[in-house]
Write a protein that holds these residues in place. Structure first.
Motif, PDB file in Angstrom:
ATOM      1  N   GLU A 221       0.822  -1.196   0.000  1.00 43.25           N
ATOM      2  CA  GLU A 221       0.000   0.000   0.000  1.00 43.25           C
ATOM      3  C   GLU A 221       0.860   1.252   0.000  1.00 43.25           C
ATOM      4  OE1 GLU A 221      -2.882   0.066   3.077  1.00 43.25           O
ATOM      5  OE2 GLU A 221      -3.970  -1.680   2.342  1.00 43.25           O
ATOM      6  N   LYS A 225      -2.890   7.976  -3.035  1.00 38.12           N
ATOM      7  CA  LYS A 225      -3.324   7.344  -4.271  1.00 38.12           C
ATOM      8  C   LYS A 225      -2.147   7.262  -5.249  1.00 38.12           C
ATOM      9  CE  LYS A 225      -7.956   9.308  -3.742  1.00 38.12           C
ATOM     10  NZ  LYS A 225      -8.983  10.201  -4.340  1.00 38.12           N
ATOM     11  N   TYR A 473     -11.549  -3.052  -9.518  1.00 41.12           N
ATOM     12  CA  TYR A 473     -10.983  -2.358  -8.365  1.00 41.12           C
ATOM     13  C   TYR A 473     -12.112  -1.670  -7.598  1.00 41.12           C
ATOM     14  CZ  TYR A 473      -6.147  -2.755 -10.064  1.00 41.12           C
ATOM     15  OH  TYR A 473      -4.929  -3.218 -10.458  1.00 41.12           O
ATOM     16  N   THR A 474     -11.777  -1.135  -6.467  1.00 44.85           N
ATOM     17  CA  THR A 474     -12.770  -0.407  -5.685  1.00 44.85           C
ATOM     18  C   THR A 474     -12.790   1.075  -6.033  1.00 44.85           C
ATOM     19  OG1 THR A 474     -11.179  -0.089  -3.881  1.00 44.85           O
ATOM     20  CG2 THR A 474     -12.625  -2.018  -3.756  1.00 44.85           C
ATOM     21  N   ASP A 475     -11.837   1.507  -6.885  1.00 42.15           N
ATOM     22  CA  ASP A 475     -11.758   2.930  -7.251  1.00 42.15           C
ATOM     23  C   ASP A 475     -10.971   3.058  -8.554  1.00 42.15           C
ATOM     24  OD1 ASP A 475     -11.989   5.726  -7.089  1.00 42.15           O
ATOM     25  OD2 ASP A 475     -11.689   5.712  -4.920  1.00 42.15           O
ATOM     26  N   ASP A 495      -7.234   3.334  -4.826  1.00 38.53           N
ATOM     27  CA  ASP A 495      -7.387   2.494  -3.631  1.00 38.53           C
ATOM     28  C   ASP A 495      -6.089   2.380  -2.843  1.00 38.53           C
ATOM     29  OD1 ASP A 495      -5.856   0.861  -5.204  1.00 38.53           O
ATOM     30  OD2 ASP A 495      -7.276  -0.809  -5.263  1.00 38.53           O
TER      31      ASP A 495
END
Length: 544
Positions: A221, A225, A473-475, A495
């Motif tokens: 991570e 972004k 994806y979530t975004d 994400d």
């Protein structure tokens, strides 16, 4: 019939058995009938009996829990019923007469996946009769088959829409949509090692998919972004830039990352490796371009002269003697590392320039702009070559397939492949719901990848425009890059994750080896002719 003796174990003259399932220990066989009943056959006693599961119509699918204590049944009456083999009673966990239940499957942990005519999959806790997560939506027609992986982490589904979807069983997120069948996918299963998926279809084919084709590998991570991503020339390192102004390097061999000193004052919006892999260039919303020495982690500003956000940077192949940049000041600029001078390239844009890219041989420079056009500059003659006009909205991404063709991605949700010589569109790729933010070709030009604000990373066959794989994806997916001489993609998005995707199809040799081991024989002459026409007279499977 018994597979060893061929003897009949259940006989009903007027019955059509539409579903079969063995318990995990192989001791019990369940058979669902067209009258809504279920017969159980006991291996030890060779006796069978009917259990009153209570379906009003035919039983379409069956699944035993891993411990063999429960049997789930789905029927044409839209009911999902659970038969408790210890207590010898059943109960209903859902019922909708308008939605026949065509597929269900227990996971090792006891979660029940249910698919029906509503194009969606529901994950149930059968003890509490509660839905474990939201509906899994991705198919465009009824769900025809379901199967959990051996480790329970993945769920594969087949549908009448001819697609196969691989889901993350815990989150319910669709990890991949696999296309290739042309009709309903009636069967789907994982190999024992969870590395391969087999599917069978109404189209008469059985397909093998390497799970790598459907897998994503999270590298880690970012604190912000990920707006930029690039591979090193040797493919061993991924560089990313994020909205917090950080530049991170990810070692693919160790799966470890390091973050460079924070020298940008705003988001890092662009990143590119030099051809020798010893340095990277970064562009930022702070209006600067920096050159980083990866051995020392030090950076210096390259005076490109931009007056606003820098959106893109690119080294010119093959030696990286020139750096191109573009940004919100509507300009495309070149920096010559030999003369230490910059200049503006008169591309002709009238609005923000979103991306620049060099052709593989460095002979051409392309740019895409908010003014809805892409422009191509001849680096050899130092003259404007062609204006590519056809997009209806901003051109966010440009990438060369080869020296003669260029792909563009637009806010109008369309990818276009252009012939640079004629200035005409060769092919349009449609599938994204919203704007396209990033795209890249594989090294051989066979595969085009694209990402956008609809939260998908899509894989296309460049020669046909066919959609091959879709990752969800979530975004927004902001950045993608192919690993050199590989079909592995790195991606970054809103994400805050950095991921790797493998789009290589399952190697034919590996697939054939798995088939040979599974059936424990060579292919027949007819099978070799159909499936291996170039080896029709040769043994398909190794012997000895």
């Amino acid at each position: 019939m018994n597979a060893r003796s061929g003897r009949i174990i259940i006989h009903e003259a007027d019955m059509l058995f539409s579903a079969l399932a063995f318990s995990n220990d192989g001791a019990t066989l369940a058979a669902g009938g067209s009258d809504g009943s279920v017969r159980l056959w006991n291996e030890a006693t060779s006796e069978s009996h009917t259990i009153p599961v209570g379906h009003a119509r035919n039983v379409l699918d069956l699944s035993f829990s891993y411990d063999g204590k429960k049997l789930a049944t789905g029927g044409g009456d839209g009911a999902v019923r659970i038969w408790d083999l210890d207590r010898k009673r059943s109960y209903t966990i859902s019922e909708d007469p308008a939605e026949p239940v065509r597929a269900l499957e227990f996971s090792r942990e006891g979660t029940l996946a249910v698919g029906g005519s509503g194009n969606q999959i529901t994950l149930w806790n059968v003890d509490s009769k509660a839905i474990k997560s939201g509906l899994l939506s991705g198919h465009r027609d009824f769900v025809s088959s379901l199967r959990f992986s051996q480790d329970g982490k993945s769920l594969v589904s087949g549908s009448a829409d001819a697609t196969v979807v691989v889901w993350d069983a815990k989150s319910g997120v669709a990890r991949a949509i696999l296309r290739g069948h042309t009709d309903t996918v009636w069967g789907a299963a994982f190999s024992r090692d969870d590395e391969t998926i087999a599917t069978s279809s109404e189209d008469g084919t059985v397909r093998l998919w390497g799970l790598d084709t459907a897998n994503t590998y999270p590298l880690g991570e970012n604190p912000g972004k990920s707006e930029a991503v690039a591979f090193s020339p040797d493919g061993a390192t991924v560089a990313t830039g994020n909205t917090e102004g950080n530049v991170s390097l990810w070692d693919l061999r160790t799966r470890k990352s390091r973050t460079l000193p924070k020298h940008h004052m705003d988001a890092v919006t662009a990143v590119a490796f030099s051809p020798d892999g010893e340095s990277i260039a970064t562009g930022s919303a702070d209006g600067t371009v920096r050159l980083w020495n990866l051995a020392t982690n030090e950076s210096s500003i390259i005076p490109m002269g931009h007056s606003n956000k820098v959106a893109s940077v690119a080294f010119r192949p093959p030696n990286g003697s020139t750096l191109a940049s573009a940004g919100m000041d509507k300009t495309v600029r070149l920096w010559d590392f030999t003369t230490k001078k910059n200049r503006i390239v008169e591309m002709g844009h009238t609005d923000t320039v979103n991306e620049v890219a060099f052709s593989p041989d460095g002979s051409k420079l392309a740019s895409g702009s908010r003014d809805t056009t892409a422009q191509v500059w001849d680096m050899i003659t130092d003259k404007h070559l062609v204006k590519l006009a056809g997009s209806t909205k901003s051109v966010n991404a440009v990438t060369f397939r080869d020296e003669n063709s260029l792909a563009t991605g637009s806010v109008d949700a369309t990818l276009r492949l252009w012939d640079i010589g004629t200035g005409k569109i060769v092919r349009a790729f449609k599938g994204h719901k919203w704007e396209i933010d990033t795209m890249a070709f594989s090294h051989d030009g066979e595969i085009l990848a694209s990402g956008g604000t609809d939260g998908t990373l899509r894989i296309w066959e460049a020669d046909t425009g066919n959609a091959l794989i879709t990752w969800s994806y979530t975004d927004t997916v902001y950045a993608i890059a192919f690993r050199p001489h590989s079909k592995i993609i790195a991606s970054g998005g809103a994400d805050k994750t950095v991921r790797l995707h493998n789009v290589d199809p399952l190697d034919e040799t590996v697939a054939l080896s798995k088939v040979c081991r599974a059936v424990n024989r060579d292919l027949s002459a007819d099978e070799r002719t159909v499936y291996l026409p170039n080896q029709a007279t040769e043994p398909a499977c190794a012997t000895g």
